[in-house]
Design a protein around this motif. Sequence first.
Motif, mmCIF file in Angstrom:
data_model
loop_
_atom_site.group_PDB
_atom_site.id
_atom_site.type_symbol
_atom_site.label_atom_id
_atom_site.label_comp_id
_atom_site.label_asym_id
_atom_site.label_seq_id
_atom_site.Cartn_x
_atom_site.Cartn_y
_atom_site.Cartn_z
ATOM 1 N N MET B 61 0.840 -1.204 0.000
ATOM 2 C CA MET B 61 0.000 0.000 0.000
ATOM 3 C C MET B 61 0.878 1.257 0.000
ATOM 4 S SD MET B 61 -3.045 0.786 2.707
ATOM 5 C CE MET B 61 -4.385 -0.285 2.284
ATOM 6 N N ASN B 62 0.483 2.226 -0.737
ATOM 7 C CA ASN B 62 1.156 3.522 -0.774
ATOM 8 C C ASN B 62 1.194 4.131 0.643
ATOM 9 O OD1 ASN B 62 0.596 6.584 -0.836
ATOM 10 N ND2 ASN B 62 1.614 6.161 -2.780
ATOM 11 N N THR B 63 2.317 4.707 1.027
ATOM 12 C CA THR B 63 2.470 5.203 2.410
ATOM 13 C C THR B 63 1.411 6.258 2.768
ATOM 14 O OG1 THR B 63 4.133 6.770 1.651
ATOM 15 C CG2 THR B 63 4.956 4.755 2.627
ATOM 16 N N ALA B 64 1.154 7.170 1.832
ATOM 17 C CA ALA B 64 0.199 8.240 2.131
ATOM 18 C C ALA B 64 -1.218 7.680 2.309
ATOM 19 C CB ALA B 64 0.225 9.282 1.022
ATOM 20 N N VAL B 65 -1.562 6.708 1.473
ATOM 21 C CA VAL B 65 -2.893 6.087 1.574
ATOM 22 C C VAL B 65 -3.029 5.377 2.917
ATOM 23 C CG1 VAL B 65 -4.410 4.319 0.577
ATOM 24 C CG2 VAL B 65 -3.100 5.832 -0.934
ATOM 25 N N PHE B 66 -1.984 4.625 3.274
ATOM 26 C CA PHE B 66 -2.016 3.883 4.546
ATOM 27 C C PHE B 66 -2.192 4.845 5.728
ATOM 28 C CE2 PHE B 66 0.151 2.306 8.326
ATOM 29 C CZ PHE B 66 -0.495 1.095 8.514
ATOM 30 N N ILE B 67 -1.389 5.902 5.734
ATOM 31 C CA ILE B 67 -1.425 6.850 6.856
ATOM 32 C C ILE B 67 -2.797 7.522 6.952
ATOM 33 C CG2 ILE B 67 -0.451 9.030 7.727
ATOM 34 C CD1 ILE B 67 2.269 8.025 6.545
ATOM 35 N N LYS B 68 -3.350 7.866 5.815
ATOM 36 C CA LYS B 68 -4.661 8.515 5.800
ATOM 37 C C LYS B 68 -5.725 7.593 6.402
ATOM 38 C CE LYS B 68 -7.589 11.095 2.705
ATOM 39 N NZ LYS B 68 -8.300 10.785 1.516
ATOM 40 N N LYS B 69 -5.677 6.341 6.003
ATOM 41 C CA LYS B 69 -6.669 5.380 6.521
ATOM 42 C C LYS B 69 -6.532 5.202 8.024
ATOM 43 C CE LYS B 69 -7.547 2.828 2.390
ATOM 44 N NZ LYS B 69 -8.438 2.036 1.741
ATOM 45 N N ILE B 70 -5.294 4.988 8.472
ATOM 46 C CA ILE B 70 -5.090 4.760 9.909
ATOM 47 C C ILE B 70 -5.563 5.982 10.711
ATOM 48 C CG2 ILE B 70 -3.291 4.554 11.702
ATOM 49 C CD1 ILE B 70 -3.862 1.899 10.453
ATOM 50 N N GLU B 77 -13.421 8.633 12.276
ATOM 51 C CA GLU B 77 -14.160 9.041 11.077
ATOM 52 C C GLU B 77 -14.565 7.801 10.303
ATOM 53 O OE1 GLU B 77 -12.056 11.817 8.300
ATOM 54 O OE2 GLU B 77 -11.211 12.435 10.232
ATOM 55 N N LYS B 78 -13.650 6.818 10.311
ATOM 56 C CA LYS B 78 -13.913 5.573 9.595
ATOM 57 C C LYS B 78 -14.377 4.541 10.623
ATOM 58 C CE LYS B 78 -11.264 3.174 6.103
ATOM 59 N NZ LYS B 78 -12.202 2.955 5.024
ATOM 60 N N ASP B 79 -15.433 3.814 10.278
ATOM 61 C CA ASP B 79 -16.040 2.836 11.192
ATOM 62 C C ASP B 79 -15.315 1.508 11.137
ATOM 63 O OD1 ASP B 79 -18.050 3.937 12.595
ATOM 64 O OD2 ASP B 79 -19.620 3.543 11.107
ATOM 65 N N ASN B 80 -15.186 0.860 12.197
ATOM 66 C CA ASN B 80 -14.754 -0.521 12.390
ATOM 67 C C ASN B 80 -14.096 -0.607 13.747
ATOM 68 O OD1 ASN B 80 -13.068 -2.957 12.547
ATOM 69 N ND2 ASN B 80 -13.958 -3.343 10.539
ATOM 70 N N ALA B 81 -14.773 -1.293 14.663
ATOM 71 C CA ALA B 81 -14.341 -1.329 16.058
ATOM 72 C C ALA B 81 -12.927 -1.894 16.193
ATOM 73 C CB ALA B 81 -15.333 -2.148 16.878
#
Lengths: 421, 106
Positions: B61-70, B77-81
């Motif tokens: 995974m692209n570093t920026a994409v990964f960091i944004k998701k985490i 903001e993003k759901d998942n317990a």
Amino acid sequence: MAKITRRSFVGIMAASTTALSMPSIAFGALPRVVVIGGGAGGATAAKYIAKDSKGAVDVTLVEASKRYYTCFFSNLYLGDFRNYGSIGHNYYGLAVNHGVNMVHEWASSVNGAEKKVYLGSGATVSYDKLVISPGIDLKFNSVNGYSPEAQSIMPHAWKSGTQVQLLKNQVKGMKKGGTFVMVPPPNPYRCPPGPYERISMIAHQFKKTNPTAKIVVLDPKNKFSKQGLFMEGWQKHYPGMIEWISADTHGGIKKINTSTMEFETDLDTFKADAASVIPAQQAGRIAMNAGVNKGDWCPIVPASMQSQADENIYVLGDASIAKSMPKSGFSANSQAKVAANHIRGSLTGSKVFAPRFANTCWSLVATNDGIKVGANYDAKPDKINKTSGFISKTGEDSNLRKATYEESIGWYSGITSDMFS
Amino acid sequence: MKSKFVFFSIIILLLFSNKILADDKALAGADFEYGQHLSGECVTCHNSTGLGQGIPKITGMNTAVFIKKILAYKTKEKDNAVMQMVADRLGEEEINSLALYLSKTK
Ligand SMILES: Cc1cc2nc3c(=O)[nH]c(=O)nc-3n(C[C@H](O)[C@H](O)[C@H](O)COP(=O)(O)OP(=O)(O)OC[C@H]3O[C@@H](n4cnc5c(N)ncnc54)[C@H](O)[C@@H]3O)c2cc1C
């Protein structure tokens, strides 16, 4: 002087730092790790030590069976969500991909002073560090009337193997409108939500093939894991089918009779057409033999999973007292990574990172109705300490429950490939 | 011969330090080995062979994409317990180390 290319220069640098960081190890003799038990804890530990040491540590995994059938998802097999073959795994990946030396034998005893493991065949294996992850043994006599012979009549199916196939046959073959009696284990035991997921999956099976059947649960406890969530699900999917009776209500199981299929309690005598009895549990016998137990389970040092009794022995998974972590495959896998990092560090001088533990247990209540509970943990001197956690909520919408079930399928695929490939 | 060796060593070190500086700017405190160690926690669920159902593949995974998701899980903001809990205890050094390691792993 030979021409030095960039690659060989870097190579020499790497070789010299490795040599410097292994001052105590004689050239040619690799440090030896022996792992007893190739389940969630042991297979993971063997893999990570072998993989991350890149050949600098000799790893031998002693596992009695050539195929490991996971207890996790064995309930889904009962409910026809999985077939039996799909929960079986072999050890080729550990041997071929990571160079783990597989010994399919029973470890019969451990001599901690001499650092030797004795095998069923009479052979011995020496170790510098030993990992013990033998799972559980059952205390058959914890239920009056239950015994190793009775396990074919009222299967516990709480250890890997054919017991769960037997149980499924008995569930499917039970007479129409009959009564299934289930006795869950007392605390502490492997997989706290497991008995209740099993009840759900048996109910799911009955709903399809034997809708007038009844399930009576004679619990030696007064409450259980994810109770509100399970109770809600039972009411919703299997109304009137499941009767859960707490210890205070039935007053204790006095005796079971495997020939008349009767369960005698203070409240009443219950007659079963088929049954599952899960007795109390203790650490796998080899842990007792190694002398690393204190009573039924093995105390560990939270930061490393080392036994409190012997610093060269690490105890993982169900056999350990890893309070506040539950006894689960997820926990065992998490503990194995902490131990592997610590073992490799002490044998090769590699970096030892701060321990981090985690667990999540998914359960299936009915088709596309998954629930979960999980927590993070860190190591305090006296215990593995819960730092945060979550649990599914009652009344959640069905899309979320479906996503949770799908996530559990991903987890199963993830953890089994993490263990075995 | 010897001077040639010293010359090449200096060049190599310069190349390396430049690389490290570049990574440093983008990913503060990122350490590949630490990232690899931390990723042990991810692969319990995220299939390392990319065959997982219900849980996405995160290697490569692209570093920026990964960091944004985490960060989106961290701020809820993003759901998942499960992911919110995982992200909760990851600091900047951990997130960057993971991003670095995962981006370089197939
Ligand atoms: C019905 C059920 C459902 C479950 N569901 C889940 C779930 O959804 N999620 C979850 O995380 N956990 C679940 N679990 C719990 C999980 O199976 C255990 O917690 C986990 O397997 C523990 O790992 P372990 O390494 O301690 O032992 P095990 O996985 O039991 O492995 C022990 C291994 O050691 C071997 N062994 C023992 N003694 C010796 C010896 N002397 N010599 C050689 N080999 C030996 C055994 O053959 C076995 O393969 C469930 C359990 C059950 C019963």
